[in-house]
Scaffold this active site. Structure first.
Site, PDB file in Angstrom:
ATOM      1  N   GLY A  10       0.871  -1.353  -0.027  1.00 50.06           N
ATOM      2  CA  GLY A  10       0.039   0.037   0.133  1.00 50.06           C
ATOM      3  C   GLY A  10       0.825   1.372  -0.010  1.00 50.06           C
ATOM      4  N   GLN A  14      -1.613   7.123   1.828  1.00 55.93           N
ATOM      5  CA  GLN A  14      -1.237   8.438   2.736  1.00 55.93           C
ATOM      6  C   GLN A  14      -0.210   8.053   3.588  1.00 55.93           C
ATOM      7  OE1 GLN A  14      -3.783   9.506   5.967  1.00 55.93           O
ATOM      8  NE2 GLN A  14      -3.562  11.570   5.317  1.00 55.93           N
ATOM      9  N   ASP A  36       2.520  -1.682  -4.471  1.00 54.85           N
ATOM     10  CA  ASP A  36       1.047  -1.324  -4.224  1.00 54.85           C
ATOM     11  C   ASP A  36       0.356  -2.253  -5.577  1.00 54.85           C
ATOM     12  OD1 ASP A  36      -1.446   0.088  -4.397  1.00 54.85           O
ATOM     13  OD2 ASP A  36      -0.328   1.546  -3.085  1.00 54.85           O
ATOM     14  N   ILE A  37      -1.074  -1.938  -5.489  1.00 53.28           N
ATOM     15  CA  ILE A  37      -1.802  -2.824  -6.478  1.00 53.28           C
ATOM     16  C   ILE A  37      -1.625  -2.358  -7.665  1.00 53.28           C
ATOM     17  CG2 ILE A  37      -3.904  -1.228  -5.972  1.00 53.28           C
ATOM     18  CD1 ILE A  37      -4.355  -4.950  -6.269  1.00 53.28           C
ATOM     19  N   ASP A  51      -0.400  -7.440  -5.385  1.00 54.80           N
ATOM     20  CA  ASP A  51      -1.858  -7.547  -4.517  1.00 54.80           C
ATOM     21  C   ASP A  51      -1.540  -8.430  -3.593  1.00 54.80           C
ATOM     22  OD1 ASP A  51      -4.474  -8.061  -4.152  1.00 54.80           O
ATOM     23  OD2 ASP A  51      -5.110  -8.796  -6.102  1.00 54.80           O
ATOM     24  N   TYR A 141     -15.187  -1.096   8.441  1.00 50.33           N
ATOM     25  CA  TYR A 141     -13.780  -0.968   8.667  1.00 50.33           C
ATOM     26  C   TYR A 141     -13.465  -1.412   9.910  1.00 50.33           C
ATOM     27  CZ  TYR A 141      -9.801   2.068   8.858  1.00 50.33           C
ATOM     28  OH  TYR A 141      -8.225   2.563   9.026  1.00 50.33           O
ATOM     29  N   LYS A 145     -10.799  -3.897  11.351  1.00 49.11           N
ATOM     30  CA  LYS A 145      -9.756  -3.644  12.150  1.00 49.11           C
ATOM     31  C   LYS A 145      -9.492  -4.437  13.524  1.00 49.11           C
ATOM     32  CE  LYS A 145      -7.351  -0.969   9.407  1.00 49.11           C
ATOM     33  NZ  LYS A 145      -6.017  -1.490   8.999  1.00 49.11           N
TER      34      LYS A 145
HETATM   35  C1  AKB Z   1     -10.778   6.790   8.350  1.00 48.82           C
HETATM   36  O1  AKB Z   1     -11.403   7.715   8.331  1.00 48.82           O
HETATM   37  O2  AKB Z   1     -11.161   5.617   7.650  1.00 48.82           O
HETATM   38  C2  AKB Z   1      -9.253   6.496   8.730  1.00 48.82           C
HETATM   39  C3  AKB Z   1      -9.088   6.171  10.131  1.00 48.82           C
HETATM   40  C4  AKB Z   1      -9.770   6.838  11.136  1.00 48.82           C
HETATM   41  O3  AKB Z   1      -8.592   4.903  10.442  1.00 48.82           O
HETATM   42  N1  AKB Z   1      -8.715   7.857   8.750  1.00 48.82           N
END
Ligand code: AKB
Length: 315
Positions: A10, A14, A36-37, A51, A141, A145
């Site tokens: 990746g 950022q 990266d991809i 990948d 997400y 995580k």
């Molecule tokens: C997002 O906004 O998805 C990220 C995070 C808070 O991990 N910056």
């Protein structure tokens, strides 16, 4: 000392855009392999298209460059994950498995994996959120995580993998365009302020979130990775605090540089994600285990962001 060869997945994202130059200063240009991809113009060198869903390809890149350490940054951020849950789970979790299994097989000495404040949920305490507390993320997400953190912990204890992780807050930087997160407004607002004098914000003015300026995020990452293994009591993800603010606070700071700057607030689906996250986090374990201390606050960050965004903006 054995030469280190560092692989970054990746790399075009950022964190990668700012981390790779710092890693090159430490380990030497040819010892940091960006992947990266897809390849972007002016990609870092050496560069490999990789990948993270392709376990065999990971293995051959590890072998080709005799990799000793990995920064596995490839991930789908919160807004993109919400729009494509299965793909997000696949990249964020199966990608992590592919990397961790290859790290074990290739005897990689250290692995870094980014977690997030999104591991917390609506029933976690909102202010000074502790390291250990109720964690009931209800974003795609955040679910990935939190699961990833548990797998990191598991691989450390069951397979002796030296894995290290941080729960990044929203990270603010100017080298890379926002990439599908919820906290990205805090990057975009600077560009729109400088370029158009106006910004339409997708969060309400009073949505407070934990944030961090990129030099602090990079410093934390490297500091954690350079710490002796025995000093690290956590193998899931360390809370790290930088600053906390709402869009209206940031707009006020920007007004010091651009007096006629206007923000209008039109919350969209990202508001729900932000509403489930902490306003501030308690980072006592990071302070105790590896002396974490941020440098930037909203004022010093804004001064630096405005200066750099102005330099990047053609007149
Ligand atoms: C997002 O906004 O998805 C990220 C995070 C808070 O991990 N910056």
């Amino acid at each position: 000392m054995k030469k280190q060869n560092i692989l970054v997945t990746g790399a075009n994202g950022q964190i990668g855009s700012d981390l790779i130059p710092e890693l090159k200063k430490i380990y030497g240009d040819s010892h940091v392999i960006a992947t990266d991809i897809s390849e972007k113009p002016n990609a870092e060198t050496p560069f490999e298209v990789l990948d993270v869903l392709d376990a065999k390809a990971i293995n051959s890149v590890f072998k080709k460059y005799q990799i000793t350490q990995v920064y596995h940054l490839a991930s789908l951020l919160s807004a993109k994950s919400e729009l494509n849950p299965r793909h997000a789970w696949n990249v964020n979790i199966n990608g992590l498995f592919n990397i961790m299994d290859n790290c074990v097989e290739n005897k990689i000495s250290k692995l870094f994996w980014p977690s997030s404040i999104a591991v917390f949920g609506p029933n976690s305490p909102k202010i000074d959120t502790p390291q250990f507390t109720t964690m009931d993320p209800d974003t795609v997400y955040g679910i990935s995580k939190l699961a990833g953190e548990r797998w990191c912990h598991h691989y450390h204890f069951s397979k002796s993998l030296d894995v290290r992780s941080l729960r990044y807050p929203g990270v603010i930087s100017y080298k890379h365009e926002p990439g599908g997160g919820t906290t990205d407004y805090a990057v975009d607002i600077y560009f729109k302020a400088v370029q158009e004098g106006r910004y339409e914000c997708y969060l309400t003015e009073d949505t407070i979130l934990p944030m961090m300026y990129i030099p602090d995020a990079i410093k934390a990452t490297i500091q954690l990775m350079e710490s002796p293994s025995h000093s690290l009591g956590l193998r899931s993800g360390y809370n790290i605090a930088g600053m906390s603010f709402a869009p209206e606070d940031l707009a006020k700071e920007i007004l010091n540089y651009i007096p006629d700057f206007k923000v209008i607030y039109r919350p969209d689906f990202r508001q729900r994600l932000a509403d489930t996250w902490p306003e501030s986090v308690n980072d006592q374990f990071a302070k105790a285990d590896w002396n974490w201390q941020p440098e930037y606050d909203i004022k010093s960050m804004t001064e630096d962001m405005i200066k750099n965004v102005r330099m990047l903006t053609p007149v």
